[in-house]
Every structure is written in structure tokens, then in C-alpha cells.
Design an enzyme around this catalytic site. Structure first.
Site, PDB file in Angstrom:
ATOM      1  N   LYS A  54     -13.612   1.003  -3.483  1.00  0.00           N
ATOM      2  CA  LYS A  54     -14.589   1.441  -2.479  1.00  0.00           C
ATOM      3  C   LYS A  54     -15.732   2.213  -3.146  1.00  0.00           C
ATOM      4  CE  LYS A  54     -11.472   1.682   1.461  1.00  0.00           C
ATOM      5  NZ  LYS A  54     -10.793   2.527   2.424  1.00  0.00           N
ATOM      6  N   HIS A 114       8.069 -27.093  -1.061  1.00  0.00           N
ATOM      7  CA  HIS A 114       7.406 -28.186  -1.773  1.00  0.00           C
ATOM      8  C   HIS A 114       6.275 -27.657  -2.642  1.00  0.00           C
ATOM      9  CE1 HIS A 114       9.424 -31.434   0.535  1.00  0.00           C
ATOM     10  NE2 HIS A 114       9.636 -30.406   1.330  1.00  0.00           N
ATOM     11  N   GLU A 137       0.821  -1.214   0.000  1.00  0.00           N
ATOM     12  CA  GLU A 137       0.000   0.000   0.000  1.00  0.00           C
ATOM     13  C   GLU A 137       0.855   1.265   0.000  1.00  0.00           C
ATOM     14  OE1 GLU A 137      -3.156   0.508   2.927  1.00  0.00           O
ATOM     15  OE2 GLU A 137      -4.454  -0.774   1.755  1.00  0.00           O
TER      16      GLU A 137
END
Ligand code: PA5
Length: 439
Positions: free
Chosen positions: A431, A317, A288
Site C-alpha cells: 500500500k 484433471h 492474512e
């Protein structure tokens, strides 16, 4: 190698020379003066003011007083409602000390993190509340700097409803942490709900040493003074304009130099699985702060370094093949613990002695250490640049050091990249669209 009292930062395998360090530090001299001014004024007037949080005795006093008031011998669950910078720091420390082991331990209190609006999770939480006998088994801490985040407010509404249905007159089990005088603050005050303030200029992802992180951790019983002591120690290291003594400065320059060379990914590779959430806290901090469409001067740059988290040895793995055989496109910071307090022996009399013969007589820790060191050797052979952080032990002080180190590293990196480290304008894009859809 930089030997600190508790945390070590080793960059010899970053393959960044003194000459490169020197090339970049000049760009930061004015910024270090500013950091010094922030410290000298000891105020919350600057975007960098989070570096003063560990020294804020007023907040510490208020947090401890509130924690004392809200603690109860009956307390079983601390419900933390918040998202992003409002819960990731707390979750990092909780998971490292307790959360990773929750499935194995009957211990109280436990923390429940409610961030997304996941109906299955919320419904199960409702059942848990419904089945309990005493409101003091719960403490609900809703945390939102803005006080307006959709996910957080929606979850707060639902939990408040569930809780009051089961326990009428239970607002004393709620604490709201938000900006002083935000709408949420004012409503909480009007309803007589306890509040804790976040300093206005301290952004969410830099707020773990404010009431945001300190309060829930204090109720949990974490030694927050030790956490702050670690942060204090590291602030003095990381605001020192001396490349040989400052791990944040070294690390920021390493990230910047490789970013310019096209290595746009950085991996926090932890070898204690309980540190995964700490890696995720850093992931948000870096993403951010550094992922930006425009430079500070308004030029379109679409800059960013993708932070990823790997867990040893699980991910060897899974993505180990890619890391060791694929493109050289990332820097890595291995994070390990120096003193792991417990160890478990492989039984001397083995039931499957024909298999994995070389583990005979070894311990779990010896095996993990061999895997970790083997990984580092393989990285070296492949010329993959890496740094190492060695935390002294899994304790609040080490977390304080690591988190403060990383927050200052990001401030310096943002400056080197000419970005506004403290805003997140493009998060608004989702938003705005969400609000439209919910209208
Ligand atoms: O770091 C940040 O600023 C963000 O991640 C915020 O913490 C997050 O968006 C939540 O915002 P708020 O605390 O206002 O609810």
C-alpha cells in the site's frame, strides 16, 4: 467423528492421535478463558469480539431496517464495492447459492462484485448502468472498514460519477458500510448517504456476520437469521474447551502439528464447484491471519501456512497428479454437501453405450460421489492426511456454521503459533509503495 446437528467434522484420516491433541490443548487453556470472557461481556472490546456478532440484535435490527428501506421490486443489481474481508464472505455465500449459476438463470437481484480497478469490467458496468431505465434497479453498497482503501475508494468514485450522470439525485441508492466515525463515515453522513457501522475491533476478515456481510445478503433475500443461527450454534461448540466436542480446536491442532512437521500448505478441497468462493474466503482468513513476519513477542519467524483451494472434480484433471504423486507437503480438508437437492439421471437408452460403460443406470450425483470417495481412498493409500467437513445442505445455516467454525479455528491456530492473528502489517508494504507511485 463429531456429529453436529448440521455440520460434521471428521478427522479420523488426519492421523493425529489423542496424545497429540492432549499435548497441545494445555497451551490454549488461558485463551479459552479469554474467549469465555468475550462471550460473558458480550461487547466489542476485544479483538476476538467477532464471535459476538451473531448475537448482536441491535445490528440485526438496523440491517433489516436498512434492507427493507433500500429494497425495491425493481431491484436488479446489488453492486458490492469492497475488497478482501469487505467482500469475500458475501461473495462466498452469494456464489454458493446463486452466483455460480448466474450464467444459466434470469434472476433478480444479481450481485456484482467490484473489487479490483479493472477498467474493462468497470467500463462494462458503466454501460449496464447507462442502459437501465430506473435508478431503483440498482443498489450500491460500498464497504470499507478503514474507509481509505485505494481500490475501493477509486471504484466508489467512478461508480458514483457514472450513476449520477445517468440518474441525478440518486444518492439514496447508495449505502456505505464502514467504521463508525471513519473519514468515509463522516463524509457519507455529511452528504446524506445511508451508513452502517462495523464494530471497531472486528477486523475485515472476521466481519461477515456484521453489517459487512449481513446487509447485502439481506437485500438479496438470504435468510440472515438462519445464517446467524448457524454461527451461534457453532460458537457454543467451538468455544467449549473439550477436544472431543470442539471441531475448531481439533482442526487448529491438526494444522499446527503438521505445520511443525513441515506441511506448510493446506488445501480446502470442495466437491461442489459453487463452494469455490467459500474456499477463497477461508484462504484470505488463514493467509492474512497466520502469515506473519514476526511472532507476538516480536521475534522474526516468517511463519505461515499456504491455503489453497481445489475444486472437484475439475482440479483432479489439473493438479491431481501432483497431489497424488508429488511431495507430501499439505493437509487437506474435503468439503462436501450431504443433501444435494437435485440429481440428474444418465439416460437409460444411451447414445454412446460403448463408452464409460460403468455409468449406465447411474446419476450425476452418484458419479460425483464415486469420484470424491475414490479420491479419498487414493489419499489414504498415499498416506496424505485429510479431514472432512460435511455440510448438511447448501443453506445459510450451514454457511453460518462453517464460517464461524473456521474463524474460531484460526483464532486458536494463531494462539498456538504465538502470532497476532488480527493484524496484517506487511500488507501495508504494497500500500505504501502504491501510494508513492500514485503521488
Ligand atoms: O481482512 C482484512 O482486514 C483486509 O483484508 C481488509 O478487509 C481489506 O484490506 C480491505 O480493507 P478495508 O475494508 O479497510 O477497505
Amino acid at each position: 467423528m463429531l456429529k453436529l446437528r448440521y455440520m460434521k467434522f471428521i478427522h479420523k484420516n488426519s492421523r493425529i492421535s489423542e496424545r497429540i491433541f492432549k499435548k497441545h490443548i494445555g497451551k490454549l487453556s488461558v485463551y479459552f478463558k479469554l474467549l469465555q470472557e468475550v462471550i460473558d461481556r458480550n461487547s466489542y472490546d476485544y479483538l476476538e469480539s467477532s464471535i459476538n456478532c451473531p448475537f448482536d440484535r441491535n445490528t440485526l435490527g438496523k440491517v433489516l431496517e436498512m434492507a427493507n428501506k433500500k429494497s425495491s421490486a425493481k431491484l436488479k443489481y446489488i453492486i458490492v464495492i469492497g475488497i478482501g474481508g469487505s467482500n469475500l464472505g458475501t461473495k462466498a455465500i452469494y456464489d454458493a447459492l446463486y452466483g455460480h449459476f448466474d450464467i444459466l438463470e434470469n434472476r433478480a437481484p444479481k450481485m456484482i462484485f467490484l473489487d479490483t480497478n479493472n477498467p474493462v469490467f468497470i467500463e462494462k458496468l458503466g454501460k449496464l448502468i447507462h442502459s437501465s431505465k430506473d435508478k431503483n434497479e440498482f443498489l450500491i453498497n460500498a464497504i470499507s472498514k478503514s474507509g481509505e482503501t485505494t481500490e475501493t475508494i477509486a471504484n466508489l468514485e467512478i461508480v458514483a460519477k457514472m450513476f449520477s450522470k445517468k440518474f441525478p439525485k440518486s444518492l439514496d441508492r447508495f449505502v456505505i458500510t464502514t467504521d463508525y466515525q471513519s473519514k468515509l463515515w463522516l463524509i457519507a453522513q455529511k452528504k446524506g448517504i445511508s451508513t452502517l457501522a462495523i464494530p471497531q475491533k472486528v477486523g475485515g476478515r472476521f466481519s461477515v456476520f456484521s453489517a459487512v456481510g449481513l446487509f447485502p445478503l439481506a437485500v438479496l433475500g438470504v435468510d440472515i437469521k438462519q445464517l446467524l443461527n448457524g454461527a451461534k450454534l457453532m460458537r457454543s461448540r467451538c468455544t467449549h474447551f473439550d477436544i472431543t466436542k470442539n471441531p475448531a480446536l481439533q482442526s487448529a491442532i491438526i494444522l499446527y502439528e503438521y505445520y511443525k512437521k513441515g506441511l506448510e500448505i493446506t488445501d480446502t478441497f470442495v466437491f461442489n464447484p459453487e463452494l469455490e468462493s467459500l474456499g477463497k474466503w477461508y484462504r484470505q482468513l488463514l493467509a492474512e491471519s497466520i502469515g506473519k513476519e514476526k511472532s507476538k513477542r516480536g521475534k522474526k519467524v516468517n511463519a505461515g501456512i499456504l491455503p489453497i483451494v481445489s475444486v472437484g472434480s475439475t482440479d483432479l484433471h489439473s493438479v491431481g497428479q501432483l497431489y497424488l504423486g508429488g511431495p507430501i507437503n499439505k493437509t487437506t480438508t474435503f468439503v462436501e454437501i450431504k443433501k444435494n437437492w437435485v440429481d440428474v439421471q444418465i439416460p437409460k437408452k444411451r447414445r454412446f453405450p460403448e463408452l464409460a460403460e460403468n455409468i449406465t443406470g447411474k446419476s450425476a450425483l452418484q458419479i460425483m460421489t464415486a469420484i470424491m470417495n475414490g479420491t479419498k481412498i487414493a489419499y489414504k493409500k498415499r498416506n496424505l492426511p485429510f479431514c472432512e467437513v460435511v455440510l448438511d445442505e447448501l443453506n445459510p445455516k450451514s454457511f453460518g456454521e462453517f464460517m464461524q467454525f473456521k474463524m474460531i479455528e484460526i483464532m486458536l491456530l494463531g494462539k498456538l503459533m504465538d502470532l497476532n492473528t488480527f493484524d496484517q502489517p506487511n500488507v501495508e508494504n504494497y500500500k505504501i509503495e502504491t501510494k508513492k507511485l500514485l503521488k
